[in-house]
Structure formats: structure tokens, C-alpha cells
Design an enzyme around this catalytic site. Structure first.
Site, PDB file in Angstrom:
ATOM      1  N   ALA A  47    -101.588 -65.910 -51.196  1.00 46.35           N
ATOM      2  CA  ALA A  47    -101.324 -65.089 -52.376  1.00 46.35           C
ATOM      3  C   ALA A  47    -102.218 -65.476 -53.554  1.00 46.35           C
ATOM      4  O   ALA A  47    -102.741 -64.603 -54.263  1.00 46.35           O
ATOM      5  CB  ALA A  47     -99.858 -65.214 -52.775  1.00 46.35           C
TER       6      ALA A  47
ATOM      7  N   GLY B 202     -98.284 -72.171 -47.163  1.00 46.63           N
ATOM      8  CA  GLY B 202     -99.316 -71.297 -46.617  1.00 46.63           C
ATOM      9  C   GLY B 202     -99.354 -69.942 -47.297  1.00 46.63           C
ATOM     10  O   GLY B 202    -100.427 -69.401 -47.599  1.00 46.63           O
ATOM     11  N   CYS B 203     -98.183 -69.389 -47.552  1.00 44.94           N
ATOM     12  CA  CYS B 203     -98.104 -68.067 -48.182  1.00 44.94           C
ATOM     13  C   CYS B 203     -98.606 -68.115 -49.622  1.00 44.94           C
ATOM     14  O   CYS B 203     -99.219 -67.157 -50.105  1.00 44.94           O
ATOM     15  CB  CYS B 203     -96.669 -67.549 -48.128  1.00 44.94           C
ATOM     16  SG  CYS B 203     -96.056 -67.358 -46.432  1.00 44.94           S
ATOM     17  N   THR B 204     -98.355 -69.223 -50.310  1.00 47.78           N
ATOM     18  CA  THR B 204     -98.840 -69.375 -51.679  1.00 47.78           C
ATOM     19  C   THR B 204    -100.359 -69.490 -51.695  1.00 47.78           C
ATOM     20  O   THR B 204    -101.031 -68.941 -52.576  1.00 47.78           O
ATOM     21  CB  THR B 204     -98.195 -70.611 -52.343  1.00 47.78           C
ATOM     22  OG1 THR B 204     -96.783 -70.398 -52.446  1.00 47.78           O
ATOM     23  CG2 THR B 204     -98.775 -70.855 -53.727  1.00 47.78           C
TER      24      THR B 204
END
Length: 226
Positions: A125, A120-122
Site C-alpha cells: 500500500a 506485507g500489505c502495508t
């Protein structure tokens, strides 16, 4: 000559003066030697000492963190119209960065992720990466913020070719001031600050794929009124 009818008894043997003069001395009871502690007992004692040292160290770190945060905003989260607080953190290169100065020359989009290099963070980002030049054309810099170490952030930046800086906040000092701290977790979110550091917009929580788009839409929405 006839012997006497009753013979005299022989005299009793005399006790030796050495024996009769001795004093009876009581032998003292043997003192038991203290038992050596067992290996198990020694191990438990060592574990207790080690545990006590760790507790004291954790308490000292906690007190230090509290003192640092007290100098910022007394632990109260900032809101729309408030100024981005100044504190010294590290970027992905391990260099000191003053958070209060990052919006001195341009506006800033600060997005927060729970953990670097996770799905999710990738997504979040890389979404900012893909429209990073568009943010730059609107005079806004992009920064990623997480509780990850500078080393972890640097690896993630290189792996995903992220063109913007990442800020390491292991104690969640800035994360907490932004209201995105949740115990040992970070709430996925983003914040838009105008040039000078005033908070204009925040989204928390926000979906990974929506965060870049919503930040861009908000900034573009400011253009007609300027």
C-alpha cells in the site's frame, strides 16, 4: 345337681354387619413424578437450539451471497479483455461505491491485499502511495481492495496517510470475480483497467514491494502505442 360332663362351647362372636358389608378396595400404586431435567441437560438442549439457529442463519447468508454473485458473472473470474463488473460495495468512509463506474473517466489500478495494516500489505500500500502522483499524471486512479471492514480500512488509511480510496469487500464478491479469492483468504495481486473498464493486465500472485513498480512499468509501456 351334678353338672353335665361336657359343657357346651360358647357361641362364636358375630361379625359386625358394617365390617362384613365393606368391600375391599385396592389402593392404587403411587405414580412417580417425572424427574426435572438436570441443569447440564438443559444447557445441552439450549446449546443444540442455538447451534441450529446459527447454522440456519449461516445458510441464509450463504444463499444471499450466491444470489448476489449470480447477477455478476456466474462466478467465472474475468480475464484480459473483460470489463470490470458493476457491483455496489463500501469505501473506507462507509459510502456506497459502484465498482463498474470507477473506470468511467480514467484508467484504474486496483491492488488487492490479504489484510489491512499487516506488514506485507502495508509495504504494498505504501509503495502505491509513494508513486500515487505519478499514476495520476498518467490518468490512472489507484484503489485498494480487501475483505476488511470500512472501519479497519479507514484507520489504516489515516495511520499510513494513504491518498487513494479503499474498497471494502467483506463477502469477497469482487475479489472472487477477479479470481483472487482463496476460501477465506485474498490473494495478493493487482489489476490494470483502461478508461472504460477493460482489463489490460493482472499480476497474481505478486510480491508486496514489486506490485507498484510492475503496475507502473506496464502503464508506461502502453504510452508509445497510444
Amino acid at each position: 345337681m351334678a353338672s353335665n360332663e361336657f359343657e357346651a362351647e360358647p357361641p362364636a362372636p358375630r361379625r359386625s354387619s358394617r365390617i362384613s358389608g365393606q368391600v375391599n378396595v385396592e389402593t392404587p400404586a403411587l405414580t412417580k413424578k417425572p424427574r426435572k431435567p438436570s441443569k447440564a441437560g438443559t444447557k445441552r438442549a439450549a446449546e443444540e437450539i442455538d447451534k441450529d439457529k446459527k447454522n440456519k442463519k449461516a445458510k441464509a447468508n450463504e444463499d444471499e451471497t450466491v444470489k448476489e454473485n449470480d447477477d455478476v458473472v456466474d462466478g467465472a473470474p474475468i480475464d484480459i479483455g473483460d470489463i470490470l463488473p458493476s457491483m455496489t460495495l463500501k469505501n473506507e468512509k462507509g459510502e456506497d461505491i459502484d465498482t463498474g463506474s470507477i473506470a468511467a473517466e480514467k484508467g484504474v489500478v486496483l491492488f488487492l491485499v490479504p489484510k489491512a495494516d499487516t506488514p506485507g500489505c502495508t509495504t504494498q500500500a505504501c509503495g502505491f502511495r509513494d508513486i500515487w502522483q505519478e499514476f495520476a499524471s498518467l490518468e490512472y486512479d489507484v484503489y485498494g481492495l480487501s475483505a476488511d471492514s470500512s472501519t479497519a480500512q479507514s484507520k489504516w488509511q489515516t495511520k499510513k496517510e494513504l491518498p487513494y480510496s479503499l474498497i471494502s469487500d467483506p463477502k469477497r464478491s469482487l475479489i472472487g470475480v477477479l479470481g483472487a479469492g482463496d476460501g477465506n483468504k485474498t490473494k495478493r495481486s493487482h489489476f490494470v483497467f483502461e478508461k472504460g473498464g477493460k482489463l489490460l493486465d493482472k499480476k497474481m500472485p505478486v510480491k508486496p514491494a514489486d506490485s507498484p513498480r510492475l503496475a507502473m512499468e506496464f502503464i508506461k509501456g502502453l504510452r508509445p502505442s497510444e
